[in-house]
Design an enzyme around this catalytic site. Structure first.
Site, PDB file in Angstrom:
ATOM      1  N   HIS A 102      -6.210  -6.353  -1.645  1.00 21.82           N
ATOM      2  CA  HIS A 102      -5.165  -5.368  -1.360  1.00 21.82           C
ATOM      3  C   HIS A 102      -4.043  -5.939  -0.499  1.00 21.82           C
ATOM      4  CE1 HIS A 102      -3.627  -1.318  -1.122  1.00 21.82           C
ATOM      5  NE2 HIS A 102      -3.705  -1.285   0.189  1.00 21.82           N
TER       6      HIS A 102
ATOM      7  N   ASP B 298      -7.849  -6.140  -6.189  1.00 20.74           N
ATOM      8  CA  ASP B 298      -7.746  -4.905  -5.414  1.00 20.74           C
ATOM      9  C   ASP B 298      -8.112  -3.723  -6.299  1.00 20.74           C
ATOM     10  OD1 ASP B 298      -7.066  -2.902  -3.581  1.00 20.74           O
ATOM     11  OD2 ASP B 298      -4.952  -2.936  -4.182  1.00 20.74           O
TER      12      ASP B 298
ATOM     13  N   SER C 180       0.828  -1.193   0.000  1.00 18.86           N
ATOM     14  CA  SER C 180       0.000   0.000   0.000  1.00 18.86           C
ATOM     15  C   SER C 180       0.872   1.257   0.000  1.00 18.86           C
ATOM     16  CB  SER C 180      -0.970  -0.034   1.181  1.00 18.86           C
ATOM     17  OG  SER C 180      -2.005   0.898   1.008  1.00 18.86           O
TER      18      SER C 180
END
Length: 499
Positions: free
Chosen positions: A476, A423, A188
């Protein structure tokens, strides 16, 4: 010499030298006194390998302290790689990775919100093949803190500098790991943390910083990279996944000319608004997972912030104990990718991100016995643990990561860019596009990679040790959704094997 104490078969001469070194140094290559974690509340039995935890002070004058948790490799800690893990945010704790993704345990809810979770061994822990360092960074995140609140105003570059200082001091405390291959990994917003810290490490090596870190490369999962590539990734992703029709996609493509995130034309703005409305009911972290939608949104207080009650519903993963009800890293709305300047706290953007709750990790990390066992400051001293904090004033001041990736890989440092292909927070379409933009020749053409006879995703290898890979069906946080497949690509890549 510290290696010898890990293995049998030392020669008498080596043993004598080791004893002499221990006598002279008061411990030689041993971990710092009081750092070992000998047991953990919620887990019965002996730990599968040695664990260490504590603080490293990166600024004595300010009292800026970063918390770390180390899990030694269960295989051969004397030789296996050492991997620093960073979660994103900015402002999110790396215990996210420890509790929900690839740590040594699977956490089973204790049954009520504040009851102590039960810990079970994780067969796909990344510590099976590597020594893991989970770092809460920057100060103010997770269990890290500063005695000077001005330190909570920070950014990419200061965070990288502090993390490099942490590493130099950590290796001084644990010199037995200096010869091990060292990698930096994260997901991320750690798509910014990882390359900027890697840059600092390389600069330190070239400048003669001591101790010399045996840095070999890095890993980025579903990571933020570049405003344009990231910002323009969602619309093609939504079309490819069947979330928007061909007609809607063509309208957006024609009117926006590929510039979806920064729409200025009226027709483009209308097209993007239509797409936003169509995808608004989806779980942005994994489009296959459910979201709870209430007719009336109630608000609940979390610290000084407000979050919709709808953030409390349960999604599912391949983990045996589906305790995760908040998928939290960094959800960038369609028209708000990372760009220069202040980065909004996760609470400020959370109103567009349903499916959130983290009771299991909070119950465990705010337990007084757990804090004592892992040598962390008490709740009364530094406050409760939060998966992601809003106390930071964080500035994105490092710019695009493309130049960082180009510089690092061109110097021979290995890198893998991996993406869960479901994601929608940081879609694989953007990661694949910027990876190709580096301009390297293909040495391993696009192909499926296999686990247990099944296609687990797709990969392409480039010059200079660069690999791109997707993980089929993952969201994710790849190891959370697909732990077995994540362990497979991780262990293969660390070993230098093809996926």
């Amino acid at each position: 010499m510290a290696r010898c104490r890990r293995r049998s078969g030392c020669t008498a001469g080596a043993a004598l030298l080791l004893l002499l070194a221990l006598a002279l140094s008061g411990g030689g290559g041993a971990a710092p006194q009081g750092a070992e974690v000998t047991g953990l509340p919620g887990f019965d039995g002996a730990l599968p390998s040695k664990h260490y935890a504590g603080y490293v002070t990166v600024d004595e004058g300010h009292g800026r302290n970063l918390f770390y948790y180390v899990v030694e490799s269960e295989r051969d800690p004397g030789k296996d790689p050492v991997v620093l893990w960073l979660n994103g945010g900015p402002g999110c704790s790396s215990f996210d990775g420890f509790v929900y993704e690839h740590g040594p345990f699977n956490f089973e809810s204790g049954g009520s919100v504040k009851s102590l979770p039960k810990l079970h061994l994780n067969p796909y822990a990344w510590s099976k093949v590597s020594t893991m360092i989970y770092l809460d960074s920057p100060a103010g995140v997770g269990l890290s803190y500063s005695k000077n609140v001005s330190d909570y105003e920070t950014g990419d570059l200061k965070t990288a500098t502090d993390s490099h200082t942490f590493l130099l001091k950590w290796f001084q405390l644990y010199p037995e790991f200096l010869s091990n291959p060292f990698y930096i990994a994260g997901e991320s917003y750690a798509g910014v943390y990882v390359p900027t810290l890697s840059h600092e490490v390389v600069k330190g090596i070239q400048g003669g910083a001591k101790p010399t870190i045996n840095f070999k490369g890095y890993m980025v999962g579903n990571g933020v990279c570049d405003t344009i590539f990231d910002g323009n990734a969602l619309v093609p992703f939504a079309h490819g996944m069947g979330l928007i029709s061909d007609e809607i996609y063509q309208q957006a493509s024609t009117s926006c000319h590929g510039n979806y995130w920064n729409a200025t034309d009226g027709k483009c703005d209308t097209a993007i608004s239509k797409i936003e409305s169509l995808i608004s009911g989806l779980n942005i972290y994994d489009i296959l997972e459910p979201c709870y939608h209430s007719r009336s949104i109630k608000e609940v207080n979390l610290q000084n912030s407000k979050l919709p009650q709808s953030f409390k519903d349960l999604g599912t993963t391949n983990k045996p104990f589906p305790v995760r009800t908040r998928m939290l890293g960094r959800a960038w709305p369609l028209r708000a990718p990372v760009k220069a300047g202040r980065v909004p706290s996760w609470q400020e953007v959370a109103s567009g991100v349903p499916c959130m709750s983290d009771e299991v990790a909070t119950a465990w990390l705010d337990n007084a016995a757990v804090r004592s066992a892992i040598h962390a400051q008490s709740v009364s001293a530094i406050g409760p643990w939060l998966l992601c904090t809003d106390k930071l004033y964080f500035v994105h001041d490092a710019g695009s990561m493309i130049a960082y990736h180009k510089n690092l890989t061109s110097q021979g440092y290995r890198a893998i860019i991996f993406s869960g292909d479901h994601d929608m927070c940081v879609p694989f379409t953007g990661s694949e596009a910027w990876t190709k933009s580096l301009g390297y020749g293909v040495v391993d053409s696009w192909r499926p990679w296999i686990t247990n006879g099944q296609v687990s995703g797709y990969t392409e290898g480039y010059e200079h040790g660069l690999t791109f890979a997707t993980i089929k069906g993952a969201g994710h946080t790849v190891p959370e959704y697909k732990p077995q497949e994540a362990f497979a690509f991780y262990s293969r890549w660390l070993a230098g094997s093809k996926l």
